[in-house]
Write a protein that holds these residues in place. Structure first.
Motif, mmCIF file in Angstrom:
data_model
loop_
_atom_site.group_PDB
_atom_site.id
_atom_site.type_symbol
_atom_site.label_atom_id
_atom_site.label_comp_id
_atom_site.label_asym_id
_atom_site.label_seq_id
_atom_site.Cartn_x
_atom_site.Cartn_y
_atom_site.Cartn_z
ATOM 1 N N LYS A 172 44.659 31.605 29.853
ATOM 2 C CA LYS A 172 46.093 31.363 29.628
ATOM 3 C C LYS A 172 46.936 31.667 30.857
ATOM 4 C CE LYS A 172 45.852 32.350 24.650
ATOM 5 N NZ LYS A 172 46.310 33.263 23.567
ATOM 6 N N HIS A 173 46.672 32.801 31.498
ATOM 7 C CA HIS A 173 47.533 33.230 32.607
ATOM 8 C C HIS A 173 46.690 33.607 33.824
ATOM 9 C CE1 HIS A 173 50.951 33.368 29.853
ATOM 10 N NE2 HIS A 173 50.178 34.028 29.003
ATOM 11 N N LYS A 174 47.102 33.099 34.983
ATOM 12 C CA LYS A 174 46.438 33.431 36.243
ATOM 13 C C LYS A 174 47.463 34.072 37.174
ATOM 14 C CE LYS A 174 45.403 29.628 35.186
ATOM 15 N NZ LYS A 174 45.422 28.840 33.906
ATOM 16 N N ILE A 175 47.173 35.289 37.643
ATOM 17 C CA ILE A 175 48.120 36.029 38.477
ATOM 18 C C ILE A 175 47.431 36.484 39.762
ATOM 19 C CG2 ILE A 175 49.551 38.100 38.627
ATOM 20 C CD1 ILE A 175 49.976 37.938 35.624
ATOM 21 N N LEU A 176 48.058 36.216 40.898
ATOM 22 C CA LEU A 176 47.546 36.657 42.190
ATOM 23 C C LEU A 176 48.264 37.936 42.606
ATOM 24 C CD1 LEU A 176 47.076 33.460 42.116
ATOM 25 C CD2 LEU A 176 46.963 33.625 44.603
ATOM 26 N N ILE A 177 47.500 38.917 43.072
ATOM 27 C CA ILE A 177 48.066 40.147 43.622
ATOM 28 C C ILE A 177 48.037 40.004 45.143
ATOM 29 C CG2 ILE A 177 47.970 42.657 43.668
ATOM 30 C CD1 ILE A 177 48.362 41.516 40.873
ATOM 31 N N LEU A 178 49.217 39.990 45.757
ATOM 32 C CA LEU A 178 49.323 39.710 47.186
ATOM 33 C C LEU A 178 50.051 40.831 47.920
ATOM 34 C CD1 LEU A 178 50.550 35.975 47.131
ATOM 35 C CD2 LEU A 178 48.197 36.781 47.310
ATOM 36 N N SER A 179 49.744 40.951 49.202
ATOM 37 C CA SER A 179 50.509 41.806 50.093
ATOM 38 C C SER A 179 50.194 41.408 51.520
ATOM 39 C CB SER A 179 50.176 43.283 49.891
ATOM 40 O OG SER A 179 50.902 44.073 50.802
ATOM 41 N N GLY A 180 51.208 41.312 52.343
ATOM 42 C CA GLY A 180 50.962 40.978 53.737
ATOM 43 C C GLY A 180 50.338 42.116 54.501
ATOM 44 N N LYS A 181 50.462 43.336 53.988
ATOM 45 C CA LYS A 181 50.014 44.532 54.702
ATOM 46 C C LYS A 181 48.808 45.136 54.022
ATOM 47 C CE LYS A 181 51.285 47.541 58.011
ATOM 48 N NZ LYS A 181 49.930 48.093 58.200
ATOM 49 N N GLY A 182 47.843 45.581 54.812
ATOM 50 C CA GLY A 182 46.705 46.305 54.260
ATOM 51 C C GLY A 182 47.061 47.759 54.011
ATOM 52 N N GLY A 183 46.331 48.396 53.116
ATOM 53 C CA GLY A 183 46.521 49.818 52.870
ATOM 54 C C GLY A 183 47.688 50.172 51.977
ATOM 55 N N VAL A 184 48.237 49.194 51.261
ATOM 56 C CA VAL A 184 49.381 49.481 50.388
ATOM 57 C C VAL A 184 48.939 49.760 48.944
ATOM 58 C CG1 VAL A 184 50.963 48.122 51.808
ATOM 59 C CG2 VAL A 184 49.791 47.037 49.883
ATOM 60 N N GLY A 185 47.633 49.762 48.697
ATOM 61 C CA GLY A 185 47.138 50.062 47.352
ATOM 62 C C GLY A 185 47.078 48.855 46.441
ATOM 63 N N LYS A 186 46.840 47.708 47.046
ATOM 64 C CA LYS A 186 46.837 46.456 46.272
ATOM 65 C C LYS A 186 45.728 46.434 45.223
ATOM 66 C CE LYS A 186 46.311 43.155 49.032
ATOM 67 N NZ LYS A 186 44.866 43.402 48.921
ATOM 68 N N SER A 187 44.526 46.866 45.588
ATOM 69 C CA SER A 187 43.419 46.872 44.632
ATOM 70 C C SER A 187 43.652 47.883 43.511
ATOM 71 C CB SER A 187 42.097 47.181 45.347
ATOM 72 O OG SER A 187 41.761 46.144 46.248
ATOM 73 N N SER A 188 44.263 49.008 43.846
ATOM 74 C CA SER A 188 44.602 50.000 42.813
ATOM 75 C C SER A 188 45.600 49.416 41.818
ATOM 76 C CB SER A 188 45.201 51.258 43.460
ATOM 77 O OG SER A 188 44.259 51.895 44.290
ATOM 78 N N ILE A 189 46.582 48.701 42.336
ATOM 79 C CA ILE A 189 47.568 48.060 41.468
ATOM 80 C C ILE A 189 46.882 47.005 40.592
ATOM 81 C CG2 ILE A 189 49.604 46.560 41.417
ATOM 82 C CD1 ILE A 189 50.278 49.422 42.172
ATOM 83 N N ALA A 190 45.996 46.205 41.200
ATOM 84 C CA ALA A 190 45.316 45.134 40.463
ATOM 85 C C ALA A 190 44.484 45.697 39.320
ATOM 86 C CB ALA A 190 44.443 44.315 41.410
#
Length: 309
Positions: free
Chosen positions: A59-77
């Protein structure tokens, strides 16, 4: 070959030679999922129909993005996926960070191997969250192996994550992407064109170098006609594990200025809290380990805002 608005945007970003004699043959074409289409002189991408069938069951597809590394993107995902699952949703997470996959560790599936069935790759299920997981980290024989791949090979693997993985019917599929605006981002956006992804959740930290880079990421989304669902300010303050009080670590106000300038919503502000890291390194999640902490409440608030959209 027909060119829609999305194709024109891709061309503007990468210099696509689709209207020239070099279509499908130029060096830049080596990493493009549409290369076979250009080489065939037009028509339908032979894989697109099957990709659409897979993705239309979600139903829903969401991309987790960030231009900067080390901001905790995988933790947020992973925390967002867990919050959605705890709200009764069927959730999957695809780790598109080919060179630095961290989702298997955080989701408690590190060391497990993906099975190839008659229906395709069967994604692993996290033991504590019942979330489907697919990552290059689950395909490597040695988890310490360095993935030294050029763009074409990374693009081909991302396409297999979509086409050859038996995701089944899901409410949400979260794509954890690497930092920047590179092959992985162009590939997944082009692959999902017909599936119409909901959009992107942008992650940043408060310091100026991160916010400036995230501004470029948001402009990239605009060029690609990818909706920005909202922004999450991670590590917005420090949360004491003893008294639970919070105070700023970085200068404040930059994120508020950014969202005001670009007119995008702030989904939430997550404090820098050691419990998030400790849970992730155990293959668990702070939402399960500390259900009453401030961070858990914030992630549930973010999940509710997304489900209400």
């Amino acid at each position: 070959m027909e060119k829609d608005e999305h194709s024109e945007n891709v061309a503007a970003v990468v210099g696509c030679p689709s209207e020239t004699k070099l279509a499908g043959k130029a060096n830049i074409c080596q990493g493009c999922p549409g290369r076979d289409l250009c080489l065939s002189g037009g028509g339908v991408d032979p894989d697109q129909e099957f990709i659409d069938v897979r993705m239309n069951a979600i139903k829903h597809k969401i991309l987790i993005l960030s231009g900067k590394g080390g901001v905790g993107k995988s933790s947020i995902a992973t925390c967002l996926a867990t919050a959605l699952a705890n709200c009764g949703k069927k959730v999957g997470i695809a780790d598109l960070d080919i060179c630095g996959p961290s989702v298997p560790k955080m989701m408690g599936v590190e060391g497990q191997k993906v099975v190839n069935s008659d229906y395709g790759w069967v994604p692993l299920r996290s033991p504590n969250h019942d979330i489907k997981v697919m990552s290059v980290g689950t395909l490597l024989e040695d988890i310490d192996s360095a993935v030294v791949w050029r763009g074409p090979r990374k693009t081909a693997l991302i396409k297999r994550f979509i086409k050859d993985t038996f995701w089944g019917r899901l409410d949400y599929l979260i794509f954890d992407t690497p930092p920047g605006t590179s092959d992985e981002h162009l590939s997944i956006i082009k692959i999902l064109t017909n599936a119409r992804p909901d959009g992107a959740v942008i992650v940043t930290t408060p310091q100026e170098v991160a916010v400036a880079t995230v501004r470029k990421e948001i402009n990239f989304c605009k060029k690609m006609n990818l909706k920005v669902i909202g922004l999450i300010e991670n590590m917005s303050s420090y949360c004491c594990p003893c008294c639970k009080e919070s105070w700023p670590v970085f200068p404040t106000g930059r994120v508020d200025s950014l969202v005001s300038d670009l007119q995008i919503p702030v989904l939430g502000k997550i404090p820098l809290y050691s419990g998030i890291t400790q849970s992730a390194e155990r293959g668990s999640n702070v939402l399960l380990d500390e259900p009453s902490c401030t961070s858990t409440e914030l992630f549930f608030d973010i999940a509710k805002r997304i489900t209400d959209m």
